[in-house]
Write a protein that holds these residues in place. Structure first.
Motif, PDB file in Angstrom:
ATOM      1  N   LEU A 208       0.822  -1.201   0.000  1.00  0.00           N
ATOM      2  CA  LEU A 208       0.000   0.000   0.000  1.00  0.00           C
ATOM      3  C   LEU A 208       0.863   1.261   0.000  1.00  0.00           C
ATOM      4  CD1 LEU A 208      -2.781  -1.003   2.577  1.00  0.00           C
ATOM      5  CD2 LEU A 208      -2.924  -1.054   0.081  1.00  0.00           C
ATOM      6  N   GLU A 209       1.887   1.276   0.834  1.00  0.00           N
ATOM      7  CA  GLU A 209       2.757   2.449   0.911  1.00  0.00           C
ATOM      8  C   GLU A 209       3.518   2.670  -0.391  1.00  0.00           C
ATOM      9  OE1 GLU A 209       5.139   1.662   4.315  1.00  0.00           O
ATOM     10  OE2 GLU A 209       3.587   2.281   5.760  1.00  0.00           O
ATOM     11  N   LEU A 210       3.941   1.594  -1.029  1.00  0.00           N
ATOM     12  CA  LEU A 210       4.654   1.706  -2.297  1.00  0.00           C
ATOM     13  C   LEU A 210       3.747   2.286  -3.383  1.00  0.00           C
ATOM     14  CD1 LEU A 210       7.347   1.132  -3.747  1.00  0.00           C
ATOM     15  CD2 LEU A 210       6.433  -1.141  -4.330  1.00  0.00           C
ATOM     16  N   SER A 211       2.481   1.884  -3.381  1.00  0.00           N
ATOM     17  CA  SER A 211       1.550   2.370  -4.396  1.00  0.00           C
ATOM     18  C   SER A 211       1.300   3.876  -4.272  1.00  0.00           C
ATOM     19  CB  SER A 211       0.215   1.619  -4.294  1.00  0.00           C
ATOM     20  OG  SER A 211      -0.551   2.081  -3.188  1.00  0.00           O
ATOM     21  N   MET A 212       1.408   4.406  -3.054  1.00  0.00           N
ATOM     22  CA  MET A 212       1.165   5.839  -2.839  1.00  0.00           C
ATOM     23  C   MET A 212       2.198   6.716  -3.553  1.00  0.00           C
ATOM     24  SD  MET A 212       0.110   5.954   1.193  1.00  0.00           S
ATOM     25  CE  MET A 212      -1.260   4.988   1.837  1.00  0.00           C
ATOM     26  N   LEU A 213       3.338   6.142  -3.888  1.00  0.00           N
ATOM     27  CA  LEU A 213       4.391   6.893  -4.575  1.00  0.00           C
ATOM     28  C   LEU A 213       4.170   6.935  -6.085  1.00  0.00           C
ATOM     29  CD1 LEU A 213       7.466   5.434  -2.645  1.00  0.00           C
ATOM     30  CD2 LEU A 213       6.191   7.541  -2.157  1.00  0.00           C
ATOM     31  N   GLU A 218      -5.212   3.610  -9.133  1.00  0.00           N
ATOM     32  CA  GLU A 218      -5.518   2.622  -8.102  1.00  0.00           C
ATOM     33  C   GLU A 218      -4.675   2.791  -6.844  1.00  0.00           C
ATOM     34  OE1 GLU A 218      -6.220  -1.570  -9.500  1.00  0.00           O
ATOM     35  OE2 GLU A 218      -5.210  -0.800 -11.279  1.00  0.00           O
ATOM     36  N   LYS A 219      -3.850   3.824  -6.787  1.00  0.00           N
ATOM     37  CA  LYS A 219      -2.935   3.951  -5.651  1.00  0.00           C
ATOM     38  C   LYS A 219      -3.709   4.101  -4.346  1.00  0.00           C
ATOM     39  CE  LYS A 219      -2.222   8.974  -6.028  1.00  0.00           C
ATOM     40  NZ  LYS A 219      -1.193  10.019  -6.227  1.00  0.00           N
ATOM     41  N   ALA A 220      -3.113   3.579  -3.286  1.00  0.00           N
ATOM     42  CA  ALA A 220      -3.757   3.585  -1.975  1.00  0.00           C
ATOM     43  C   ALA A 220      -3.908   5.010  -1.449  1.00  0.00           C
ATOM     44  CB  ALA A 220      -2.937   2.744  -0.993  1.00  0.00           C
ATOM     45  N   LEU A 221      -4.901   5.180  -0.581  1.00  0.00           N
ATOM     46  CA  LEU A 221      -5.152   6.475   0.046  1.00  0.00           C
ATOM     47  C   LEU A 221      -5.201   6.315   1.557  1.00  0.00           C
ATOM     48  CD1 LEU A 221      -8.054   7.852  -2.207  1.00  0.00           C
ATOM     49  CD2 LEU A 221      -5.672   8.597  -2.251  1.00  0.00           C
ATOM     50  N   ASP A 222      -4.704   7.316   2.257  1.00  0.00           N
ATOM     51  CA  ASP A 222      -4.904   7.370   3.700  1.00  0.00           C
ATOM     52  C   ASP A 222      -6.267   7.987   3.979  1.00  0.00           C
ATOM     53  OD1 ASP A 222      -2.544   6.233   4.659  1.00  0.00           O
ATOM     54  OD2 ASP A 222      -1.434   8.097   4.343  1.00  0.00           O
ATOM     55  N   ARG A 345     -16.968  -3.250 -14.785  1.00  0.00           N
ATOM     56  CA  ARG A 345     -16.066  -3.598 -13.684  1.00  0.00           C
ATOM     57  C   ARG A 345     -14.643  -3.130 -13.963  1.00  0.00           C
ATOM     58  NH1 ARG A 345     -15.705  -9.408 -11.840  1.00  0.00           N
ATOM     59  NH2 ARG A 345     -14.371  -8.392 -10.298  1.00  0.00           N
ATOM     60  N   VAL A 346     -14.243  -3.105 -15.235  1.00  0.00           N
ATOM     61  CA  VAL A 346     -12.919  -2.605 -15.569  1.00  0.00           C
ATOM     62  C   VAL A 346     -12.823  -1.119 -15.221  1.00  0.00           C
ATOM     63  CG1 VAL A 346     -11.307  -2.145 -17.459  1.00  0.00           C
ATOM     64  CG2 VAL A 346     -12.550  -4.320 -17.378  1.00  0.00           C
ATOM     65  N   TYR A 347     -13.833  -0.345 -15.589  1.00  0.00           N
ATOM     66  CA  TYR A 347     -13.834   1.086 -15.282  1.00  0.00           C
ATOM     67  C   TYR A 347     -13.785   1.301 -13.770  1.00  0.00           C
ATOM     68  CZ  TYR A 347     -15.180   6.005 -15.363  1.00  0.00           C
ATOM     69  OH  TYR A 347     -15.207   7.374 -15.178  1.00  0.00           O
ATOM     70  N   VAL A 348     -14.622   0.581 -13.046  1.00  0.00           N
ATOM     71  CA  VAL A 348     -14.663   0.732 -11.591  1.00  0.00           C
ATOM     72  C   VAL A 348     -13.337   0.314 -10.960  1.00  0.00           C
ATOM     73  CG1 VAL A 348     -15.751  -0.107  -9.468  1.00  0.00           C
ATOM     74  CG2 VAL A 348     -17.168   0.490 -11.445  1.00  0.00           C
ATOM     75  N   SER A 349     -12.797  -0.821 -11.372  1.00  0.00           N
ATOM     76  CA  SER A 349     -11.541  -1.326 -10.797  1.00  0.00           C
ATOM     77  C   SER A 349     -10.385  -0.366 -11.045  1.00  0.00           C
ATOM     78  CB  SER A 349     -11.208  -2.701 -11.381  1.00  0.00           C
ATOM     79  OG  SER A 349     -12.212  -3.638 -11.084  1.00  0.00           O
ATOM     80  N   ASN A 350     -10.344   0.197 -12.246  1.00  0.00           N
ATOM     81  CA  ASN A 350      -9.246   1.090 -12.602  1.00  0.00           C
ATOM     82  C   ASN A 350      -9.312   2.437 -11.879  1.00  0.00           C
ATOM     83  OD1 ASN A 350      -8.322  -0.886 -14.316  1.00  0.00           O
ATOM     84  ND2 ASN A 350      -9.052   0.099 -16.187  1.00  0.00           N
ATOM     85  N   HIS A 351     -10.432   2.715 -11.228  1.00  0.00           N
ATOM     86  CA  HIS A 351     -10.584   3.982 -10.502  1.00  0.00           C
ATOM     87  C   HIS A 351     -10.781   3.777  -8.996  1.00  0.00           C
ATOM     88  CE1 HIS A 351     -11.385   5.246 -14.653  1.00  0.00           C
ATOM     89  NE2 HIS A 351     -11.090   6.475 -14.265  1.00  0.00           N
ATOM     90  N   THR A 352     -10.512   2.566  -8.500  1.00  0.00           N
ATOM     91  CA  THR A 352     -10.699   2.246  -7.083  1.00  0.00           C
ATOM     92  C   THR A 352      -9.356   2.174  -6.362  1.00  0.00           C
ATOM     93  OG1 THR A 352     -12.734   0.989  -7.495  1.00  0.00           O
ATOM     94  CG2 THR A 352     -11.546   0.509  -5.451  1.00  0.00           C
ATOM     95  N   PRO A 353      -9.144   2.918  -5.272  1.00  0.00           N
ATOM     96  CA  PRO A 353      -7.897   2.812  -4.505  1.00  0.00           C
ATOM     97  C   PRO A 353      -7.714   1.399  -3.955  1.00  0.00           C
ATOM     98  CG  PRO A 353      -9.201   4.711  -3.780  1.00  0.00           C
ATOM     99  CD  PRO A 353     -10.079   3.895  -4.677  1.00  0.00           C
ATOM    100  N   MET A 354      -6.522   0.845  -4.099  1.00  0.00           N
ATOM    101  CA  MET A 354      -6.294  -0.530  -3.660  1.00  0.00           C
ATOM    102  C   MET A 354      -6.454  -0.687  -2.153  1.00  0.00           C
ATOM    103  SD  MET A 354      -2.155  -0.756  -4.249  1.00  0.00           S
ATOM    104  CE  MET A 354      -2.046  -2.474  -3.740  1.00  0.00           C
ATOM    105  N   SER A 355      -6.344   0.414  -1.428  1.00  0.00           N
ATOM    106  CA  SER A 355      -6.522   0.380   0.020  1.00  0.00           C
ATOM    107  C   SER A 355      -7.986   0.307   0.439  1.00  0.00           C
ATOM    108  CB  SER A 355      -5.903   1.642   0.641  1.00  0.00           C
ATOM    109  OG  SER A 355      -6.426   2.810   0.005  1.00  0.00           O
TER     110      SER A 355
END
Length: 419
Positions: A208-213, A218-222, A345-355
């Motif tokens: 998760l922390e790596l994705s924030m960079l 899809e990068k994680a959010l705090d 589902r592709v559109y939703v997945s590609n815009h969803t934070p992995m966190s």
């Protein structure tokens, strides 16, 4: 000159090529989905069970179906939070087993309201299961292979569903209790496959922390769910418009079987079973060529085209009087279904934070599923007042308006991208 064996082999090879390099976990999900889909007996036939077997009115049946969808909501919210906290696999194994268990007493009961109570309880636990199942499929895929992976899992569902509906059409008349017991057995068998072949997929804190960079969508959010949702306004608009698709699509399980029963009597159940099997077979046949043909276009535009196919396919049922119209309609709206499912589902997945995958897969289906939830009771009242053809005119209009909105959202996104 007939094509030779080598030509046919090359055609099959090209059709299978997109699926060859998918992760092993995707194949395991595909197999579990086939097994689970084979046992989906209860919900497609629930309207017929309540009206034809127990004599409930369309209004009563619509209200019960509405309650089953409402029960999904608290389960979904609980499941989304649990999925992000405790892991996808643990939540899925426990909740799906409890969902299946609720069907067992239904096969022994003769009171439709008690049966409805257990079905509602099953839906509650299924609501807990779904965010875990969807988050797991996101975890084991990447943006570049997601459309292919999701289309394979989707075909697996329909392969099993097609076989199951053909069986269920005969069980409805010959052994109705096995509609419930068979559903429970298949769900448990699918769980065994997940338990044995799929590891826990919850991203680690380091991932998760790596994705924030990164600059990934899809990068994680705090932060909490509300903040994460506000960071994705286009996804919220998209989800709201998809609600109208659910409103239209729900009628294939409500108005369609009732219309078949009104027009063809007891043969209506068999016709409905064949239509559902046709739907599943068409999905298996059409998914690969449609994905290959439409992959060049943005997912949001493909979803907009799907809405137009829903509008035309369901709208023509307002004038249906013979079986061939039902078959043609099923061909059209199934094509729309393939386009919608393999791109939404592709559109939703590609815009969803992995966190927040578990929580997004809990909240967003509540938005998109609202139309599905309110469609049966509204359809039941309209059918009582002015007949089933009026239901099809209403849902056709809803799908067409949503398709127009999605098209304009896609145009806006493209302009911003190239601005």
């Amino acid at each position: 000159m007939k094509p030779g064996p080598e030509f046919k082999k090359n055609i099959l090879s090209r059709a299978a090529t997109p699926y060859r390099e998918l992760p092993a976990s995707v194949y395991a999900l595909f197999t579990a989905t086939v097994v689970n889909g084979t046992g989906i007996f209860v919900f497609p036939f629930l309207a017929l069970i309540l009206t034809r077997r127990f004599g409930l009115s369309p209004k009563e049946t619509g209200d019960i179906l509405f309650l089953t969808t409402i029960a999904y909501v608290p389960g979904n919210l609980i499941g989304g939070k649990m999925t992000d906290l405790f892991g996808r696999k643990h939540v899925m194994m426990i909740s799906q087993f409890l969902s299946a268990l609720m069907f067992v007493p239904c096969g022994f009961l003769s009171d439709p309201y008690m049966i409805a109570g257990f079905v509602i309880a099953s839906v509650f636990f299924d609501g807990i299961t779904d965010p875990a199942r969807q988050a797991m499929s996101m975890d084991v895929t990447r943006p570049e292979n997601r459309q292919t992976a999701f289309s394979l899992i989707y075909m697996g569902h329909n392969l099993g569903f097609g076989i199951g509906q053909l069986i269920a059409g005969f069980l409805f008349a010959a052994a109705p209790s096995w509609l419930f017991w068979g559903n429970a057995c298949a769900a448990c068998a699918a769980l065994v496959l997940v338990g044995v072949f799929i590891p826990e997929t919850l991203p680690s804190r380091e991932e998760l922390e790596l994705s924030m960079l990164s600059d990934s969508t899809e990068k994680a959010l705090d932060g909490g769910l509300f903040r994460a949702l506000l960071s994705r306004p286009r996804l919220l608009v998209f989800s709201f418009l998809i609600t109208f698709y659910g409103f239209a699509y729900a009628q294939h399980r409500f108005a369609l079987p009732m219309q078949a029963g009104e027009l063809f009597g007891d043969d209506g159940a068999r016709l409905f079973g064949f239509l559902m099997t046709m739907n599943a077979v068409l999905v298996i046949i059409l998914t690969t060529p449609i994905v290959a043909l439409m992959k060049r276009f943005a997912p949001i535009f493909n979803v907009a085209v799907a809405g137009l196919l829903f509008a035309f396919g369901f709208g023509m049922l307002a004038f249906a009087r013979s079986p061939w119209v039902f078959f043609l309609s099923t061909l059209i709206w199934t094509t729309g279904e393939v386009l919608n499912v393999t791109n939404e589902r592709v559109y939703v997945s590609n815009h969803t934070p992995m966190s927040h995958r578990g929580r997004f897969n809990a909240v967003l289906p509540l938005v998109t599923g609202l139309g599905f939830s309110i469609s049966p009771p509204i359809g039941g009242r309209i059918a009582d007042l002015s007949g089933i053809p009026s239901v099809w005119i209403m849902v056709s209009s809803a799908a067409a308006l949503a398709a127009l909105g999605l098209f304009y959202l896609g145009v806006w996104e493209r302009r911003r991208h190239f601005a």
